[in-house]
Design an enzyme around this catalytic site. Structure first.
Site, mmCIF file in Angstrom:
data_model
loop_
_atom_site.group_PDB
_atom_site.id
_atom_site.type_symbol
_atom_site.label_atom_id
_atom_site.label_comp_id
_atom_site.label_asym_id
_atom_site.label_seq_id
_atom_site.Cartn_x
_atom_site.Cartn_y
_atom_site.Cartn_z
ATOM 1 N N GLY A 181 7.187 -8.380 44.232
ATOM 2 C CA GLY A 181 6.592 -8.667 42.918
ATOM 3 C C GLY A 181 5.077 -8.560 43.007
ATOM 4 O O GLY A 181 4.428 -9.343 43.652
ATOM 5 N N THR A 182 4.528 -7.606 42.283
ATOM 6 C CA THR A 182 3.118 -7.304 42.419
ATOM 7 C C THR A 182 2.601 -6.691 41.132
ATOM 8 O O THR A 182 3.359 -6.092 40.383
ATOM 9 C CB THR A 182 2.921 -6.305 43.583
ATOM 10 O OG1 THR A 182 3.455 -6.855 44.774
ATOM 11 C CG2 THR A 182 1.467 -5.953 43.788
ATOM 12 N N THR A 183 1.300 -6.825 40.891
ATOM 13 C CA THR A 183 0.693 -6.044 39.826
ATOM 14 C C THR A 183 -0.454 -5.248 40.414
ATOM 15 O O THR A 183 -1.203 -5.742 41.254
ATOM 16 C CB THR A 183 0.191 -6.919 38.670
ATOM 17 O OG1 THR A 183 -0.152 -6.089 37.559
ATOM 18 C CG2 THR A 183 -1.009 -7.758 39.051
ATOM 19 N N SER A 234 -0.460 -10.325 43.821
ATOM 20 C CA SER A 234 0.989 -10.487 43.920
ATOM 21 C C SER A 234 1.439 -11.918 44.151
ATOM 22 O O SER A 234 0.731 -12.717 44.764
ATOM 23 C CB SER A 234 1.490 -9.630 45.092
ATOM 24 O OG SER A 234 2.865 -9.792 45.318
ATOM 25 N N MET A 274 2.673 -0.269 43.288
ATOM 26 C CA MET A 274 3.220 -1.520 43.793
ATOM 27 C C MET A 274 4.672 -1.346 44.241
ATOM 28 O O MET A 274 5.265 -0.296 44.099
ATOM 29 C CB MET A 274 3.122 -2.587 42.705
ATOM 30 C CG MET A 274 3.917 -2.271 41.465
ATOM 31 S SD MET A 274 3.381 -3.150 39.987
ATOM 32 C CE MET A 274 2.099 -2.062 39.392
#
Length: 572
Positions: A374-376, A393, A457
Protein backbone atom coordinates in the site's frame (compact mmCIF):
# COMPACT_ATOMS: atom_id res chain seq x y z
CA UNK A 1 -14.85 16.77 -66.38
CA UNK A 2 -18.11 18.64 -65.87
CA UNK A 3 -18.65 21.18 -63.12
CA UNK A 4 -21.05 18.82 -61.36
CA UNK A 5 -18.50 15.98 -61.53
CA UNK A 6 -15.78 18.22 -60.08
CA UNK A 7 -18.10 19.30 -57.27
CA UNK A 8 -18.80 15.67 -56.35
CA UNK A 9 -15.29 14.25 -56.83
CA UNK A 10 -13.21 16.91 -55.09
CA UNK A 11 -14.76 16.44 -51.62
CA UNK A 12 -14.35 12.68 -52.00
CA UNK A 13 -10.65 13.07 -52.85
CA UNK A 14 -10.13 15.41 -49.91
CA UNK A 15 -11.87 12.93 -47.61
CA UNK A 16 -9.72 10.06 -48.90
CA UNK A 17 -6.52 12.05 -48.35
CA UNK A 18 -7.48 13.27 -44.89
CA UNK A 19 -8.87 9.96 -43.56
CA UNK A 20 -5.51 8.15 -43.19
CA UNK A 21 -4.00 11.19 -41.46
CA UNK A 22 -6.92 11.42 -39.06
CA UNK A 23 -6.80 7.69 -38.33
CA UNK A 24 -3.05 7.83 -37.70
CA UNK A 25 -3.51 10.69 -35.26
CA UNK A 26 -6.31 8.98 -33.38
CA UNK A 27 -5.33 5.30 -33.65
CA UNK A 28 -2.91 5.07 -30.72
CA UNK A 29 -2.28 2.63 -27.91
CA UNK A 30 -1.98 5.00 -24.93
CA UNK A 31 -4.99 5.85 -22.77
CA UNK A 32 -4.84 9.65 -23.06
CA UNK A 33 -2.56 12.54 -23.91
CA UNK A 34 0.06 13.96 -21.62
CA UNK A 35 -0.89 17.14 -19.80
CA UNK A 36 1.28 19.98 -21.13
CA UNK A 37 1.67 23.42 -19.57
CA UNK A 38 4.08 26.32 -19.23
CA UNK A 39 2.96 26.40 -15.58
CA UNK A 40 3.37 23.75 -12.91
CA UNK A 41 1.96 20.21 -13.19
CA UNK A 42 0.92 17.85 -10.39
CA UNK A 43 0.43 14.10 -10.92
CA UNK A 44 -1.12 11.88 -8.25
CA UNK A 45 -3.49 8.94 -7.96
CA UNK A 46 -6.39 11.19 -6.87
CA UNK A 47 -7.92 13.93 -9.00
CA UNK A 48 -8.89 15.79 -5.84
CA UNK A 49 -5.36 15.59 -4.43
CA UNK A 50 -3.87 16.76 -7.74
CA UNK A 51 -6.29 19.71 -7.76
CA UNK A 52 -5.16 20.65 -4.26
CA UNK A 53 -1.52 20.52 -5.35
CA UNK A 54 -2.25 22.70 -8.39
CA UNK A 55 -4.01 25.23 -6.14
CA UNK A 56 -0.97 25.35 -3.83
CA UNK A 57 1.15 26.23 -6.87
CA UNK A 58 -1.35 28.92 -7.89
CA UNK A 59 -1.12 30.42 -4.40
CA UNK A 60 2.65 30.87 -4.64
CA UNK A 61 3.90 27.53 -3.39
CA UNK A 62 6.55 25.54 -5.20
CA UNK A 63 6.79 21.86 -6.17
CA UNK A 64 7.84 20.81 -2.66
CA UNK A 65 4.96 22.65 -0.96
CA UNK A 66 2.52 21.11 -3.46
CA UNK A 67 3.90 17.59 -2.91
CA UNK A 68 3.37 17.81 0.86
CA UNK A 69 -0.16 19.15 0.35
CA UNK A 70 -0.96 16.31 -2.07
CA UNK A 71 0.45 13.73 0.34
CA UNK A 72 -1.68 15.12 3.16
CA UNK A 73 -4.75 14.83 0.94
CA UNK A 74 -3.85 11.28 -0.02
CA UNK A 75 -3.68 10.37 3.67
CA UNK A 76 -7.28 11.54 3.84
CA UNK A 77 -8.76 10.16 0.61
CA UNK A 78 -6.83 6.85 0.53
CA UNK A 79 -6.10 6.11 4.21
CA UNK A 80 -5.35 2.44 3.60
CA UNK A 81 -2.51 3.29 1.22
CA UNK A 82 -0.70 6.08 2.97
CA UNK A 83 -0.76 8.59 5.76
CA UNK A 84 1.26 10.16 8.52
CA UNK A 85 1.51 6.81 10.31
CA UNK A 86 3.97 5.72 7.59
CA UNK A 87 7.30 6.59 5.96
CA UNK A 88 8.39 8.55 2.89
CA UNK A 89 11.27 8.95 0.45
CA UNK A 90 11.85 11.76 -2.04
CA UNK A 91 14.20 12.95 -4.77
CA UNK A 92 14.24 16.73 -5.25
CA UNK A 93 15.63 18.57 -8.27
CA UNK A 94 16.43 22.17 -7.35
CA UNK A 95 16.27 24.34 -10.47
CA UNK A 96 18.46 27.20 -9.24
CA UNK A 97 21.43 24.92 -8.45
CA UNK A 98 20.76 22.09 -10.89
CA UNK A 99 21.38 19.61 -8.07
CA UNK A 100 19.53 16.46 -6.98
CA UNK A 101 18.86 15.75 -3.31
CA UNK A 102 17.61 12.54 -1.75
CA UNK A 103 15.60 12.22 1.46
CA UNK A 104 15.20 9.00 3.42
CA UNK A 105 12.41 9.54 5.95
CA UNK A 106 11.94 5.91 6.91
CA UNK A 107 11.52 5.27 10.60
CA UNK A 108 13.41 2.88 12.82
CA UNK A 109 12.27 0.04 15.05
CA UNK A 110 11.66 0.92 18.70
CA UNK A 111 14.77 0.28 20.75
CA UNK A 112 13.15 -2.63 22.59
CA UNK A 113 11.69 -4.26 19.47
CA UNK A 114 14.45 -6.82 18.93
CA UNK A 115 14.73 -10.33 17.56
CA UNK A 116 15.14 -11.65 21.10
CA UNK A 117 11.97 -9.88 22.22
CA UNK A 118 9.90 -11.32 19.37
CA UNK A 119 11.34 -14.82 19.68
CA UNK A 120 10.52 -14.61 23.36
CA UNK A 121 6.88 -14.20 22.35
CA UNK A 122 7.11 -17.47 20.41
CA UNK A 123 7.43 -15.88 16.95
CA UNK A 124 9.56 -17.44 14.23
CA UNK A 125 8.66 -14.93 11.51
CA UNK A 126 8.05 -11.19 11.57
CA UNK A 127 4.43 -10.29 12.26
CA UNK A 128 2.70 -8.51 9.38
CA UNK A 129 -0.10 -6.99 11.45
CA UNK A 130 -0.44 -5.48 14.89
CA UNK A 131 1.72 -3.18 16.96
CA UNK A 132 4.89 -5.30 16.70
CA UNK A 133 4.84 -4.70 12.92
CA UNK A 134 4.91 -0.93 13.46
CA UNK A 135 8.06 1.17 13.36
CA UNK A 136 8.41 4.88 14.12
CA UNK A 137 6.51 6.80 11.39
CA UNK A 138 8.92 9.01 9.46
CA UNK A 139 6.53 10.92 7.18
CA UNK A 140 5.93 14.07 9.24
CA UNK A 141 9.64 14.56 9.97
CA UNK A 142 10.13 14.07 6.24
CA UNK A 143 7.56 16.79 5.48
CA UNK A 144 9.37 19.16 7.81
CA UNK A 145 12.80 18.40 6.34
CA UNK A 146 11.52 19.05 2.81
CA UNK A 147 9.62 22.22 3.71
CA UNK A 148 12.45 23.68 5.78
CA UNK A 149 15.06 23.15 3.09
CA UNK A 150 13.06 23.89 -0.06
CA UNK A 151 9.52 25.08 0.70
CA UNK A 152 8.02 28.55 0.50
CA UNK A 153 4.75 28.18 2.42
CA UNK A 154 3.94 27.46 6.06
CA UNK A 155 2.48 24.20 7.30
CA UNK A 156 -0.73 26.10 8.05
CA UNK A 157 -1.06 27.07 4.37
CA UNK A 158 -0.02 23.67 3.05
CA UNK A 159 -2.39 21.67 5.27
CA UNK A 160 -5.39 24.01 5.05
CA UNK A 161 -7.08 22.16 2.12
CA UNK A 162 -6.76 18.75 3.79
CA UNK A 163 -8.11 20.08 7.08
CA UNK A 164 -11.16 21.53 5.34
CA UNK A 165 -11.87 18.36 3.35
CA UNK A 166 -11.36 16.19 6.44
CA UNK A 167 -14.02 18.22 8.26
CA UNK A 168 -16.49 18.64 5.38
CA UNK A 169 -15.95 15.28 3.70
CA UNK A 170 -15.30 13.97 0.20
CA UNK A 171 -16.86 11.23 -2.00
CA UNK A 172 -14.97 7.92 -1.75
CA UNK A 173 -13.32 6.89 -5.04
CA UNK A 174 -13.99 3.67 -6.93
CA UNK A 175 -10.59 2.01 -6.54
CA UNK A 176 -10.24 3.14 -2.92
CA UNK A 177 -13.69 1.73 -2.07
CA UNK A 178 -12.53 -1.74 -3.15
CA UNK A 179 -9.49 -1.60 -0.86
CA UNK A 180 -11.76 -0.40 1.95
CA UNK A 181 -14.10 -3.36 1.45
CA UNK A 182 -11.20 -5.84 1.32
CA UNK A 183 -10.07 -4.53 4.73
CA UNK A 184 -13.46 -4.59 6.44
CA UNK A 185 -12.77 -7.57 8.73
CA UNK A 186 -9.48 -6.07 9.91
CA UNK A 187 -11.11 -2.70 10.58
CA UNK A 188 -13.89 -4.26 12.64
CA UNK A 189 -11.43 -6.18 14.81
CA UNK A 190 -10.22 -3.07 16.66
CA UNK A 191 -12.70 -0.59 18.24
CA UNK A 192 -10.61 2.55 17.66
CA UNK A 193 -9.98 1.56 14.03
CA UNK A 194 -13.64 0.78 13.40
CA UNK A 195 -14.69 4.09 14.97
CA UNK A 196 -12.55 6.06 12.53
CA UNK A 197 -12.87 4.07 9.31
CA UNK A 198 -16.28 2.41 9.65
CA UNK A 199 -18.32 5.46 10.72
CA UNK A 200 -21.52 4.38 12.40
CA UNK A 201 -20.43 0.79 11.83
CA UNK A 202 -20.89 1.20 8.08
CA UNK A 203 -18.39 0.43 5.33
CA UNK A 204 -17.90 3.51 3.10
CA UNK A 205 -18.81 2.73 -0.51
CA UNK A 206 -17.91 4.42 -3.78
CA UNK A 207 -19.56 7.84 -3.83
CA UNK A 208 -20.31 7.91 -0.10
CA UNK A 209 -19.15 11.09 1.65
CA UNK A 210 -16.48 10.25 4.23
CA UNK A 211 -15.35 12.66 6.94
CA UNK A 212 -12.38 12.34 9.25
CA UNK A 213 -12.52 15.12 11.88
CA UNK A 214 -9.94 13.24 13.97
CA UNK A 215 -7.40 13.63 11.17
CA UNK A 216 -8.36 17.30 10.85
CA UNK A 217 -7.45 17.70 14.54
CA UNK A 218 -4.06 16.02 13.96
CA UNK A 219 -3.31 18.16 10.92
CA UNK A 220 -4.19 21.28 12.94
CA UNK A 221 -1.59 20.28 15.54
CA UNK A 222 1.06 19.94 12.83
CA UNK A 223 -0.05 23.18 11.17
CA UNK A 224 0.45 25.02 14.46
CA UNK A 225 3.56 23.33 15.86
CA UNK A 226 5.24 21.52 12.95
CA UNK A 227 6.74 18.06 13.38
CA UNK A 228 7.19 18.70 17.09
CA UNK A 229 3.47 18.07 17.57
CA UNK A 230 3.84 14.57 16.14
CA UNK A 231 7.05 13.50 17.84
CA UNK A 232 6.92 15.22 21.25
CA UNK A 233 3.55 16.97 21.50
CA UNK A 234 -0.15 16.14 21.57
CA UNK A 235 -0.04 13.70 18.67
CA UNK A 236 2.95 11.91 20.21
CA UNK A 237 0.90 11.39 23.36
CA UNK A 238 -1.78 9.62 21.32
CA UNK A 239 0.83 7.49 19.52
CA UNK A 240 2.35 6.37 22.81
CA UNK A 241 -1.05 5.68 24.35
CA UNK A 242 -1.99 3.57 21.32
CA UNK A 243 1.25 1.59 21.46
CA UNK A 244 0.80 0.93 25.19
CA UNK A 245 -2.84 -0.11 24.75
CA UNK A 246 -1.77 -2.77 22.24
CA UNK A 247 1.24 -4.00 24.21
CA UNK A 248 3.83 -2.28 22.02
CA UNK A 249 7.38 -1.25 22.87
CA UNK A 250 7.39 2.35 21.57
CA UNK A 251 8.80 4.93 23.98
CA UNK A 252 8.88 8.72 23.98
CA UNK A 253 12.60 8.57 23.16
CA UNK A 254 11.96 6.34 20.13
CA UNK A 255 9.79 9.12 18.71
CA UNK A 256 11.65 12.23 19.81
CA UNK A 257 15.15 11.03 18.82
CA UNK A 258 14.18 9.99 15.29
CA UNK A 259 15.54 12.09 12.40
CA UNK A 260 15.29 11.61 8.63
CA UNK A 261 18.47 11.46 6.56
CA UNK A 262 19.57 13.45 3.52
CA UNK A 263 21.26 11.04 1.11
CA UNK A 264 22.99 11.18 -2.27
CA UNK A 265 21.01 9.44 -5.03
CA UNK A 266 22.65 6.49 -6.78
CA UNK A 267 22.71 6.40 -10.58
CA UNK A 268 23.50 4.41 -13.67
CA UNK A 269 23.32 5.12 -17.38
CA UNK A 270 20.99 3.39 -19.79
CA UNK A 271 21.65 4.01 -23.49
CA UNK A 272 22.62 7.63 -22.89
CA UNK A 273 20.07 8.47 -20.17
CA UNK A 274 21.04 8.79 -16.50
CA UNK A 275 18.66 7.09 -14.08
CA UNK A 276 18.66 7.89 -10.35
CA UNK A 277 17.41 5.89 -7.37
CA UNK A 278 17.94 6.30 -3.62
CA UNK A 279 20.47 4.13 -1.79
CA UNK A 280 19.45 1.37 0.66
CA UNK A 281 17.45 0.70 2.77
CA UNK A 282 15.19 0.86 -0.32
CA UNK A 283 15.09 -1.46 -3.31
CA UNK A 284 16.25 1.17 -5.83
CA UNK A 285 19.60 -0.58 -6.27
CA UNK A 286 17.72 -3.50 -7.86
CA UNK A 287 16.25 -1.19 -10.52
CA UNK A 288 19.74 0.07 -11.42
CA UNK A 289 21.23 -3.42 -11.59
CA UNK A 290 18.28 -4.65 -13.65
CA UNK A 291 18.77 -1.80 -16.14
CA UNK A 292 22.50 -2.55 -16.38
CA UNK A 293 21.70 -6.17 -17.21
CA UNK A 294 18.99 -5.20 -19.71
CA UNK A 295 21.43 -2.86 -21.46
CA UNK A 296 23.49 -5.91 -22.46
CA UNK A 297 20.72 -6.99 -24.84
CA UNK A 298 19.24 -5.27 -27.94
CA UNK A 299 15.73 -4.87 -26.55
CA UNK A 300 14.78 -2.20 -29.10
CA UNK A 301 15.54 -4.60 -31.97
CA UNK A 302 13.74 -7.44 -30.23
CA UNK A 303 10.50 -5.40 -30.18
CA UNK A 304 8.29 -4.08 -27.41
CA UNK A 305 6.77 -6.86 -25.26
CA UNK A 306 8.08 -9.45 -27.69
CA UNK A 307 8.93 -12.96 -26.51
CA UNK A 308 12.67 -12.22 -26.54
CA UNK A 309 12.40 -8.82 -24.85
CA UNK A 310 10.10 -10.01 -22.08
CA UNK A 311 12.17 -13.14 -21.45
CA UNK A 312 15.40 -11.19 -21.02
CA UNK A 313 13.73 -8.55 -18.81
CA UNK A 314 12.13 -11.18 -16.55
CA UNK A 315 15.45 -12.99 -16.19
CA UNK A 316 17.22 -9.70 -15.47
CA UNK A 317 14.68 -9.06 -12.72
CA UNK A 318 15.42 -12.41 -11.08
CA UNK A 319 19.16 -11.74 -11.08
CA UNK A 320 18.86 -8.21 -9.67
CA UNK A 321 16.33 -9.18 -7.00
CA UNK A 322 18.41 -12.15 -5.85
CA UNK A 323 21.23 -9.71 -5.14
CA UNK A 324 18.90 -7.24 -3.44
CA UNK A 325 17.55 -9.93 -1.13
CA UNK A 326 21.06 -11.07 -0.26
CA UNK A 327 22.70 -7.69 0.38
CA UNK A 328 20.18 -4.86 0.84
CA UNK A 329 19.37 -3.45 4.27
CA UNK A 330 20.05 -0.52 6.58
CA UNK A 331 23.60 0.64 5.73
CA UNK A 332 24.10 1.79 9.32
CA UNK A 333 23.96 -1.87 10.37
CA UNK A 334 25.21 -3.90 7.38
CA UNK A 335 27.91 -3.40 4.77
CA UNK A 336 26.37 -3.25 1.29
CA UNK A 337 28.54 -3.64 -1.87
CA UNK A 338 26.91 -0.71 -3.66
CA UNK A 339 29.75 0.00 -6.08
CA UNK A 340 29.82 -3.62 -7.18
CA UNK A 341 26.06 -3.91 -7.54
CA UNK A 342 26.01 -0.73 -9.68
CA UNK A 343 28.92 -1.64 -11.93
CA UNK A 344 28.58 -2.41 -15.63
CA UNK A 345 31.19 -5.18 -15.39
CA UNK A 346 29.21 -6.97 -12.69
CA UNK A 347 26.05 -6.62 -14.80
CA UNK A 348 27.90 -8.28 -17.67
CA UNK A 349 28.73 -11.24 -15.42
CA UNK A 350 25.11 -11.56 -14.32
CA UNK A 351 23.76 -11.12 -17.86
CA UNK A 352 25.91 -14.03 -19.03
CA UNK A 353 23.83 -16.32 -16.81
CA UNK A 354 20.67 -15.70 -18.86
CA UNK A 355 19.73 -18.60 -21.13
CA UNK A 356 18.01 -17.12 -24.19
CA UNK A 357 16.05 -20.35 -24.73
CA UNK A 358 14.53 -21.05 -21.33
CA UNK A 359 13.54 -19.59 -17.97
CA UNK A 360 15.73 -20.17 -14.95
CA UNK A 361 13.75 -20.87 -11.79
CA UNK A 362 16.55 -20.80 -9.21
CA UNK A 363 19.04 -17.94 -9.33
CA UNK A 364 21.48 -17.46 -6.46
CA UNK A 365 22.91 -14.11 -5.47
CA UNK A 366 26.18 -13.14 -7.09
CA UNK A 367 29.38 -11.86 -5.51
CA UNK A 368 29.97 -8.26 -6.56
CA UNK A 369 33.21 -6.49 -5.68
CA UNK A 370 33.11 -5.28 -2.09
CA UNK A 371 30.71 -7.97 -0.98
CA UNK A 372 30.12 -8.03 2.62
CA UNK A 373 1.59 -2.93 -1.04
CA UNK A 374 0.00 0.00 0.00
CA UNK A 375 1.69 3.13 -1.25
CA UNK A 376 1.08 6.43 -2.95
CA UNK A 377 3.42 7.95 -5.48
CA UNK A 378 3.20 11.54 -6.70
CA UNK A 379 5.36 13.93 -8.66
CA UNK A 380 5.31 17.69 -9.18
CA UNK A 381 7.12 20.17 -11.40
CA UNK A 382 6.64 23.90 -10.91
CA UNK A 383 6.98 26.82 -13.31
CA UNK A 384 10.59 27.48 -12.24
CA UNK A 385 11.57 23.89 -12.99
CA UNK A 386 11.83 22.55 -9.43
CA UNK A 387 10.82 18.90 -9.45
CA UNK A 388 10.04 16.30 -6.82
CA UNK A 389 9.67 12.54 -7.03
CA UNK A 390 7.80 11.58 -3.85
CA UNK A 391 6.61 8.25 -2.45
CA UNK A 392 4.87 7.52 0.86
CA UNK A 393 3.29 4.43 2.31
CA UNK A 394 1.47 2.52 5.03
CA UNK A 395 2.97 -0.66 3.45
CA UNK A 396 -0.07 -3.00 3.32
CA UNK A 397 -3.06 -1.57 1.47
CA UNK A 398 -5.44 -4.38 2.43
CA UNK A 399 -5.64 -4.12 6.20
CA UNK A 400 -4.71 -0.45 6.51
CA UNK A 401 -1.03 -0.97 7.40
CA UNK A 402 -0.75 -2.60 10.82
CA UNK A 403 -4.55 -2.67 11.04
CA UNK A 404 -4.56 -0.36 14.06
CA UNK A 405 -5.70 3.25 14.14
CA UNK A 406 -4.17 5.69 16.60
CA UNK A 407 -7.24 6.37 18.75
CA UNK A 408 -8.86 9.78 18.09
CA UNK A 409 -6.04 10.83 15.72
CA UNK A 410 -7.53 9.77 12.36
CA UNK A 411 -4.71 7.63 10.94
CA UNK A 412 -3.28 4.11 11.20
CA UNK A 413 0.09 2.73 12.17
CA UNK A 414 2.03 1.39 9.20
CA UNK A 415 3.35 -2.18 9.28
CA UNK A 416 6.75 -1.46 7.77
CA UNK A 417 8.37 -3.60 10.46
CA UNK A 418 7.07 -6.54 8.46
CA UNK A 419 10.02 -5.94 6.13
CA UNK A 420 12.42 -7.11 8.83
CA UNK A 421 13.49 -10.73 9.27
CA UNK A 422 14.04 -13.04 12.23
CA UNK A 423 16.66 -14.96 10.24
CA UNK A 424 19.98 -14.36 11.99
CA UNK A 425 21.80 -14.52 8.63
CA UNK A 426 19.65 -11.90 6.95
CA UNK A 427 20.89 -8.33 6.45
CA UNK A 428 17.38 -7.40 7.59
CA UNK A 429 17.49 -9.10 10.97
CA UNK A 430 15.42 -6.83 13.20
CA UNK A 431 17.23 -4.72 15.79
CA UNK A 432 16.35 -1.69 17.87
CA UNK A 433 16.76 1.64 16.03
CA UNK A 434 17.32 -0.21 12.73
CA UNK A 435 15.37 0.63 9.57
CA UNK A 436 13.79 -2.25 7.61
CA UNK A 437 14.31 -3.04 3.95
CA UNK A 438 11.82 -0.82 2.16
CA UNK A 439 9.86 -1.46 -0.99
CA UNK A 440 8.99 2.19 -1.74
CA UNK A 441 11.32 4.05 -4.11
CA UNK A 442 11.11 7.37 -5.99
CA UNK A 443 13.06 7.75 -9.24
CA UNK A 444 14.40 10.38 -11.62
CA UNK A 445 15.92 10.26 -15.11
CA UNK A 446 17.50 12.80 -17.42
CA UNK A 447 19.14 13.31 -20.78
CA UNK A 448 20.33 16.69 -22.00
CA UNK A 449 17.52 19.19 -21.33
CA UNK A 450 14.85 16.59 -20.54
CA UNK A 451 14.25 15.62 -16.91
CA UNK A 452 11.60 13.18 -15.65
CA UNK A 453 10.47 12.56 -12.06
CA UNK A 454 8.64 9.23 -11.93
CA UNK A 455 7.65 6.33 -9.75
CA UNK A 456 5.45 3.24 -9.82
CA UNK A 457 4.10 1.90 -6.54
CA UNK A 458 3.25 -1.66 -5.59
CA UNK A 459 5.47 -3.57 -3.16
CA UNK A 460 8.26 -5.62 -4.75
CA UNK A 461 6.84 -4.66 -8.14
CA UNK A 462 8.47 -1.25 -7.97
CA UNK A 463 12.08 -1.75 -9.12
CA UNK A 464 11.04 -4.00 -12.01
CA UNK A 465 8.29 -1.54 -12.99
CA UNK A 466 10.83 1.32 -12.96
CA UNK A 467 13.05 -0.65 -15.34
CA UNK A 468 10.11 -1.29 -17.69
CA UNK A 469 9.12 2.39 -17.65
CA UNK A 470 12.70 3.46 -18.50
CA UNK A 471 12.87 0.90 -21.30
CA UNK A 472 9.56 2.09 -22.73
CA UNK A 473 10.95 5.62 -23.00
CA UNK A 474 14.54 4.87 -24.02
CA UNK A 475 14.25 1.70 -26.12
CA UNK A 476 10.83 2.28 -27.64
CA UNK A 477 10.47 6.05 -27.84
CA UNK A 478 7.26 6.39 -25.83
CA UNK A 479 6.18 9.54 -24.05
CA UNK A 480 5.62 9.43 -20.28
CA UNK A 481 1.89 8.67 -20.58
CA UNK A 482 2.44 5.82 -23.01
CA UNK A 483 5.26 4.46 -20.87
CA UNK A 484 2.91 4.25 -17.87
CA UNK A 485 0.02 2.80 -19.90
CA UNK A 486 1.83 -0.14 -21.50
CA UNK A 487 1.04 -3.64 -20.24
CA UNK A 488 3.56 -4.85 -17.67
CA UNK A 489 4.81 -8.03 -16.10
CA UNK A 490 5.48 -8.34 -12.38
CA UNK A 491 7.25 -11.14 -10.58
CA UNK A 492 6.27 -10.75 -6.93
CA UNK A 493 8.31 -13.69 -5.64
CA UNK A 494 12.10 -13.93 -5.56
CA UNK A 495 12.75 -17.60 -6.49
CA UNK A 496 10.70 -19.63 -8.97
CA UNK A 497 9.47 -19.09 -12.53
CA UNK A 498 6.04 -17.63 -11.73
CA UNK A 499 5.33 -14.20 -13.23
CA UNK A 500 2.21 -12.03 -13.47
CA UNK A 501 1.13 -10.79 -16.90
CA UNK A 502 -1.53 -8.28 -17.81
CA UNK A 503 -3.91 -9.78 -20.35
CA UNK A 504 -3.10 -7.10 -22.93
CA UNK A 505 0.13 -8.99 -23.66
CA UNK A 506 -0.81 -11.20 -26.61
CA UNK A 507 -1.76 -14.85 -26.30
CA UNK A 508 0.91 -15.87 -28.83
CA UNK A 509 3.64 -14.19 -26.76
CA UNK A 510 2.35 -15.78 -23.56
CA UNK A 511 2.26 -19.23 -25.14
CA UNK A 512 5.84 -18.93 -26.38
CA UNK A 513 7.08 -17.79 -22.98
CA UNK A 514 5.20 -20.61 -21.26
CA UNK A 515 6.93 -23.07 -23.58
CA UNK A 516 10.24 -21.64 -22.34
CA UNK A 517 9.31 -22.46 -18.74
CA UNK A 518 7.75 -19.21 -17.52
CA UNK A 519 4.77 -19.96 -15.29
CA UNK A 520 2.41 -17.16 -16.26
CA UNK A 521 -0.29 -15.96 -13.87
CA UNK A 522 -2.90 -13.98 -15.76
CA UNK A 523 -4.18 -10.66 -14.44
CA UNK A 524 -6.64 -8.11 -15.81
CA UNK A 525 -6.04 -5.56 -18.53
CA UNK A 526 -5.00 -2.90 -15.99
CA UNK A 527 -4.00 -4.62 -12.74
CA UNK A 528 -3.14 -2.04 -10.10
CA UNK A 529 -2.89 -4.68 -7.38
CA UNK A 530 -0.15 -6.67 -9.12
CA UNK A 531 1.45 -4.14 -11.48
CA UNK A 532 1.17 -1.09 -9.26
CA UNK A 533 0.36 2.33 -10.65
CA UNK A 534 2.54 5.32 -11.31
CA UNK A 535 2.78 9.00 -12.03
CA UNK A 536 5.33 11.08 -13.91
CA UNK A 537 6.16 14.69 -14.65
CA UNK A 538 8.65 15.87 -17.24
CA UNK A 539 10.27 19.22 -18.07
CA UNK A 540 11.93 20.35 -21.25
CA UNK A 541 14.38 22.94 -19.96
CA UNK A 542 14.91 24.34 -23.47
CA UNK A 543 11.26 25.17 -24.14
CA UNK A 544 10.38 25.52 -20.42
CA UNK A 545 7.29 23.35 -20.99
CA UNK A 546 6.14 20.89 -18.33
CA UNK A 547 4.30 17.61 -18.91
CA UNK A 548 2.38 15.25 -16.64
CA UNK A 549 1.06 11.70 -16.86
CA UNK A 550 -1.08 9.51 -14.62
CA UNK A 551 -1.48 5.73 -14.67
CA UNK A 552 -4.94 4.52 -15.75
CA UNK A 553 -4.63 1.70 -13.22
CA UNK A 554 -5.73 4.15 -10.50
CA UNK A 555 -8.27 7.00 -10.19
CA UNK A 556 -5.74 9.82 -10.51
CA UNK A 557 -4.83 12.55 -12.93
CA UNK A 558 -2.13 14.99 -13.90
CA UNK A 559 -3.41 18.54 -13.45
CA UNK A 560 -1.79 21.79 -14.51
CA UNK A 561 -1.60 24.97 -12.49
CA UNK A 562 -3.71 27.76 -13.97
CA UNK A 563 -2.44 31.21 -14.79
CA UNK A 564 -3.87 33.96 -12.61
CA UNK A 565 -7.06 34.81 -14.50
CA UNK A 566 -9.25 37.93 -14.26
CA UNK A 567 -12.56 37.39 -12.46
CA UNK A 568 -14.38 40.10 -14.45
CA UNK A 569 -14.89 40.20 -18.23
CA UNK A 570 -12.09 41.86 -20.15
CA UNK A 571 -13.32 45.09 -21.79
CA UNK A 572 -12.79 45.37 -25.50
Amino acid sequence: MSLITRIVVLPVLVAVLIAPLTAAAQDRSQSRSMVASSQGVVASESVLASQVGARILEQGGNAIDAAIAVNAMMGLVAPMNDGIGGDLFAIVYEAKTGKLYGLNASGWAPKALTAEYLRGKGLTRMPQRGIDAATVPGAVKGWEALRTRFGKLSFAQILAPSIRYAEQGFPVGEVVSVYWKDSEDVLRADPATAKTFLPGGTLPKSGDVFRNPELAWTYRQIAAQGAQAFYTGNVAAKLLASSKAHGGTMTAADLSEYEPEWVTPLSTTYHGWTVYELPPNGQGIAALEMLNIMERFPLAKMGHNSVAALHHMIEAKKLAYADMQRYDGDPRFVKIPLAGLQSKSYAAQRAALIDARKATCTIPAGEPDGTDNGTTYLSVVDREGNMISFIQSNYSTVGFGAGLAVADAGFVWHNRGGGFSLDANSPNLIAGRKRPLHTIIPAFMEKDEIKIAFGIMGGWNQAQAHAQFVSNIVDFGMNIQGALDMPRFSKETFPGCDVNFESRISQAVRDSLAAMGHQIVMRGDFSSTRMGAGQAVMRNFTTRVNFGASDPRKDGSAIAELLSLPLTPVRR
